[in-house]
Design a protein around this motif. Sequence first.
Motif, PDB file in Angstrom:
ATOM      1  N   GLN A  36      40.513  30.927  50.122  1.00 39.46           N
ATOM      2  CA  GLN A  36      41.046  31.387  49.004  1.00 39.46           C
ATOM      3  C   GLN A  36      42.636  31.751  49.394  1.00 39.46           C
ATOM      4  O   GLN A  36      43.868  31.372  48.579  1.00 39.46           O
ATOM      5  N   ASN A  37      42.570  32.357  50.441  1.00 41.69           N
ATOM      6  CA  ASN A  37      43.987  32.825  50.708  1.00 41.69           C
ATOM      7  C   ASN A  37      44.791  31.775  51.432  1.00 41.69           C
ATOM      8  O   ASN A  37      46.210  31.624  51.128  1.00 41.69           O
ATOM      9  N   PHE A  38      44.396  30.863  52.031  1.00 40.18           N
ATOM     10  CA  PHE A  38      44.974  29.706  52.552  1.00 40.18           C
ATOM     11  C   PHE A  38      45.652  28.895  51.311  1.00 40.18           C
ATOM     12  O   PHE A  38      46.577  28.285  51.344  1.00 40.18           O
ATOM     13  N   LEU A  39      44.738  28.542  50.430  1.00 39.46           N
ATOM     14  CA  LEU A  39      45.271  27.912  49.151  1.00 39.46           C
ATOM     15  C   LEU A  39      46.438  28.562  48.494  1.00 39.46           C
ATOM     16  O   LEU A  39      47.388  27.944  48.139  1.00 39.46           O
ATOM     17  N   VAL A  40      46.299  30.008  48.464  1.00 41.23           N
ATOM     18  CA  VAL A  40      47.378  30.554  47.734  1.00 41.23           C
ATOM     19  C   VAL A  40      48.812  30.298  48.450  1.00 41.23           C
ATOM     20  O   VAL A  40      49.693  30.440  47.683  1.00 41.23           O
ATOM     21  N   ASP A  41      48.534  30.561  49.800  1.00 34.60           N
ATOM     22  CA  ASP A  41      49.894  30.148  50.512  1.00 34.60           C
ATOM     23  C   ASP A  41      50.471  28.727  50.308  1.00 34.60           C
ATOM     24  O   ASP A  41      51.382  28.699  50.816  1.00 34.60           O
ATOM     25  N   HIS A  42      49.615  27.777  50.150  1.00 28.67           N
ATOM     26  CA  HIS A  42      49.850  26.505  50.496  1.00 28.67           C
ATOM     27  C   HIS A  42      50.017  25.652  49.198  1.00 28.67           C
ATOM     28  O   HIS A  42      50.747  24.789  49.180  1.00 28.67           O
ATOM     29  N   LEU A  43      49.723  26.004  48.170  1.00 31.30           N
ATOM     30  CA  LEU A  43      49.684  25.266  46.999  1.00 31.30           C
ATOM     31  C   LEU A  43      50.813  25.791  46.057  1.00 31.30           C
ATOM     32  O   LEU A  43      51.407  26.867  46.118  1.00 31.30           O
ATOM     33  N   PRO A  44      51.340  24.604  45.207  1.00 33.45           N
ATOM     34  CA  PRO A  44      52.331  24.955  44.176  1.00 33.45           C
ATOM     35  C   PRO A  44      52.020  26.048  43.422  1.00 33.45           C
ATOM     36  O   PRO A  44      50.889  26.260  43.034  1.00 33.45           O
ATOM     37  N   GLU A  45      52.953  26.785  42.989  1.00 38.82           N
ATOM     38  CA  GLU A  45      52.396  28.203  42.003  1.00 38.82           C
ATOM     39  C   GLU A  45      52.260  27.974  40.385  1.00 38.82           C
ATOM     40  O   GLU A  45      52.603  28.622  39.905  1.00 38.82           O
ATOM     41  N   MET A  46      51.821  26.614  40.101  1.00 35.14           N
ATOM     42  CA  MET A  46      51.470  26.219  38.799  1.00 35.14           C
ATOM     43  C   MET A  46      49.931  26.584  38.374  1.00 35.14           C
ATOM     44  O   MET A  46      49.571  26.566  37.253  1.00 35.14           O
ATOM     45  N   THR A  47      49.396  27.057  39.580  1.00 39.28           N
ATOM     46  CA  THR A  47      47.939  27.062  39.351  1.00 39.28           C
ATOM     47  C   THR A  47      47.517  28.885  40.044  1.00 39.28           C
ATOM     48  O   THR A  47      48.280  29.168  41.044  1.00 39.28           O
ATOM     49  N   SER A  48      46.545  29.358  39.573  1.00 42.46           N
ATOM     50  CA  SER A  48      45.951  30.504  40.140  1.00 42.46           C
ATOM     51  C   SER A  48      44.802  30.026  40.879  1.00 42.46           C
ATOM     52  O   SER A  48      44.096  29.194  40.416  1.00 42.46           O
ATOM     53  N   VAL A  49      44.440  30.844  41.980  1.00 43.23           N
ATOM     54  CA  VAL A  49      43.112  30.715  42.591  1.00 43.23           C
ATOM     55  C   VAL A  49      42.071  31.652  42.363  1.00 43.23           C
ATOM     56  O   VAL A  49      42.609  33.049  42.717  1.00 43.23           O
ATOM     57  N   VAL A  50      41.126  31.167  41.699  1.00 46.49           N
ATOM     58  CA  VAL A  50      40.245  32.390  41.210  1.00 46.49           C
ATOM     59  C   VAL A  50      38.678  32.330  41.688  1.00 46.49           C
ATOM     60  O   VAL A  50      38.606  30.960  42.171  1.00 46.49           O
ATOM     61  N   SER A  51      37.917  32.824  41.411  1.00 48.02           N
ATOM     62  CA  SER A  51      36.546  32.436  41.367  1.00 48.02           C
ATOM     63  C   SER A  51      35.803  32.801  40.242  1.00 48.02           C
ATOM     64  O   SER A  51      36.241  33.704  39.276  1.00 48.02           O
ATOM     65  N   GLY A  52      34.625  32.213  39.723  1.00 44.94           N
ATOM     66  CA  GLY A  52      33.920  32.665  38.568  1.00 44.94           C
ATOM     67  C   GLY A  52      33.120  31.661  37.878  1.00 44.94           C
ATOM     68  O   GLY A  52      32.849  30.405  38.615  1.00 44.94           O
ATOM     69  N   VAL A  53      33.119  31.652  36.677  1.00 46.57           N
ATOM     70  CA  VAL A  53      32.330  30.672  35.826  1.00 46.57           C
ATOM     71  C   VAL A  53      33.216  29.965  34.803  1.00 46.57           C
ATOM     72  O   VAL A  53      33.914  30.593  33.978  1.00 46.57           O
ATOM     73  N   ILE A  54      32.986  28.515  34.734  1.00 48.85           N
ATOM     74  CA  ILE A  54      33.692  27.920  33.757  1.00 48.85           C
ATOM     75  C   ILE A  54      32.777  27.694  32.568  1.00 48.85           C
ATOM     76  O   ILE A  54      31.794  27.472  32.475  1.00 48.85           O
ATOM     77  N   VAL A  55      33.562  27.835  31.306  1.00 48.29           N
ATOM     78  CA  VAL A  55      32.917  27.872  30.055  1.00 48.29           C
ATOM     79  C   VAL A  55      33.436  26.820  28.970  1.00 48.29           C
ATOM     80  O   VAL A  55      34.618  26.685  29.155  1.00 48.29           O
ATOM     81  N   ASP A  56      32.806  26.264  28.140  1.00 45.93           N
ATOM     82  CA  ASP A  56      33.354  25.615  27.267  1.00 45.93           C
ATOM     83  C   ASP A  56      33.176  26.035  25.802  1.00 45.93           C
ATOM     84  O   ASP A  56      32.472  26.844  25.453  1.00 45.93           O
ATOM     85  N   ALA A  57      33.604  25.288  24.584  1.00 45.98           N
ATOM     86  CA  ALA A  57      33.548  25.991  23.185  1.00 45.98           C
ATOM     87  C   ALA A  57      32.399  25.747  22.919  1.00 45.98           C
ATOM     88  O   ALA A  57      31.999  26.723  21.762  1.00 45.98           O
ATOM     89  N   LYS A  58      31.429  25.101  23.488  1.00 43.17           N
ATOM     90  CA  LYS A  58      30.051  24.831  22.824  1.00 43.17           C
ATOM     91  C   LYS A  58      29.084  25.934  23.410  1.00 43.17           C
ATOM     92  O   LYS A  58      27.945  25.880  23.217  1.00 43.17           O
ATOM     93  N   GLY A  59      29.596  26.633  24.182  1.00 37.14           N
ATOM     94  CA  GLY A  59      28.794  27.747  24.882  1.00 37.14           C
ATOM     95  C   GLY A  59      28.032  27.446  26.352  1.00 37.14           C
ATOM     96  O   GLY A  59      27.330  28.082  26.641  1.00 37.14           O
ATOM     97  N   ASN A  60      28.642  26.240  26.716  1.00 33.21           N
ATOM     98  CA  ASN A  60      28.009  25.842  27.883  1.00 33.21           C
ATOM     99  C   ASN A  60      28.571  26.474  29.126  1.00 33.21           C
ATOM    100  O   ASN A  60      29.821  26.715  29.078  1.00 33.21           O
ATOM    101  N   ARG A  61      27.952  26.938  30.297  1.00 34.52           N
ATOM    102  CA  ARG A  61      28.641  27.688  31.318  1.00 34.52           C
ATOM    103  C   ARG A  61      28.338  26.749  32.678  1.00 34.52           C
ATOM    104  O   ARG A  61      27.179  26.215  32.627  1.00 34.52           O
TER     105      ARG A  61
END
Length: 243
Positions: free
Chosen positions: A47-72
């Motif tokens: 995670q730290n390596f990605l933060v240091d090396h990727l363009p700053e248009m994205t955040s490097v996070v952890s978690g669960v992705i959800v859609d509008a239909k309630g799917n996770r």
Amino acid sequence: MAAGEVKTSPLLDYCADAVAALSAQYDMTKVLGYNATMGAARESLIQNFLVDHLPEMTSVVSGVIVDAKGNRSKQQDIVLMLKSMPRLRFASGDDLIFQEGAVATFEIKTSIDTSGVINKIGENIQSVRTLSSTSLEGVRIGDLSWHHDRILTAVLTYNGTELSTIEEWLHSVPITDRPDLYLDLSKGILLKNDGSFAPVEQNDSEYVIIDSASIGLARFLTILARITAVVQLREVKWEEYIG
């Protein structure tokens, strides 16, 4: 430059040293002694390596992705998400991420030494790919070859099985469960042979195998740069999330 001296690539030289540094830091985590604690530390290294090396248009996070239909999705070790999108944050550090904001997901493993682990990872990947966005509209300035609705799925290991064996194991799971790329920091990288990352090799193989950790890391970083080094805005029909 002296006669006969061959120029080296600064990127490849850097990646060779980066592989060595990550491997050394990985070895240092062994003193922690507990698998869960070591696993969390090794995820943080990436995670730290990605933060240091990727363009700053994205955040490097952890978690669960959800859609509008309630799917996770299942729990994702690392998610790259657009900084232009909100997320629901929790004190645990595991966020709820809207599908439209997700750019890439990463499964981090110390090693993969059985096909059963591939099956579990495949279930994780499928849980991401079954999510749907509320709209396919948006604006993208930069590389347009990567569809803005597609979420890159990647697996990263520190010291795993030979790449040819991993490729065989991947063929045992459904196509929807197979990652776009697989990077091992001691072996090299597998890239989907579908034209997304390089010209298609006419050998009927689903993956291109690159047996070099430093070249693999360089490919990995340039692929992520191509996907994230863009100005991207995605339309979200927020009312669908409310119901």
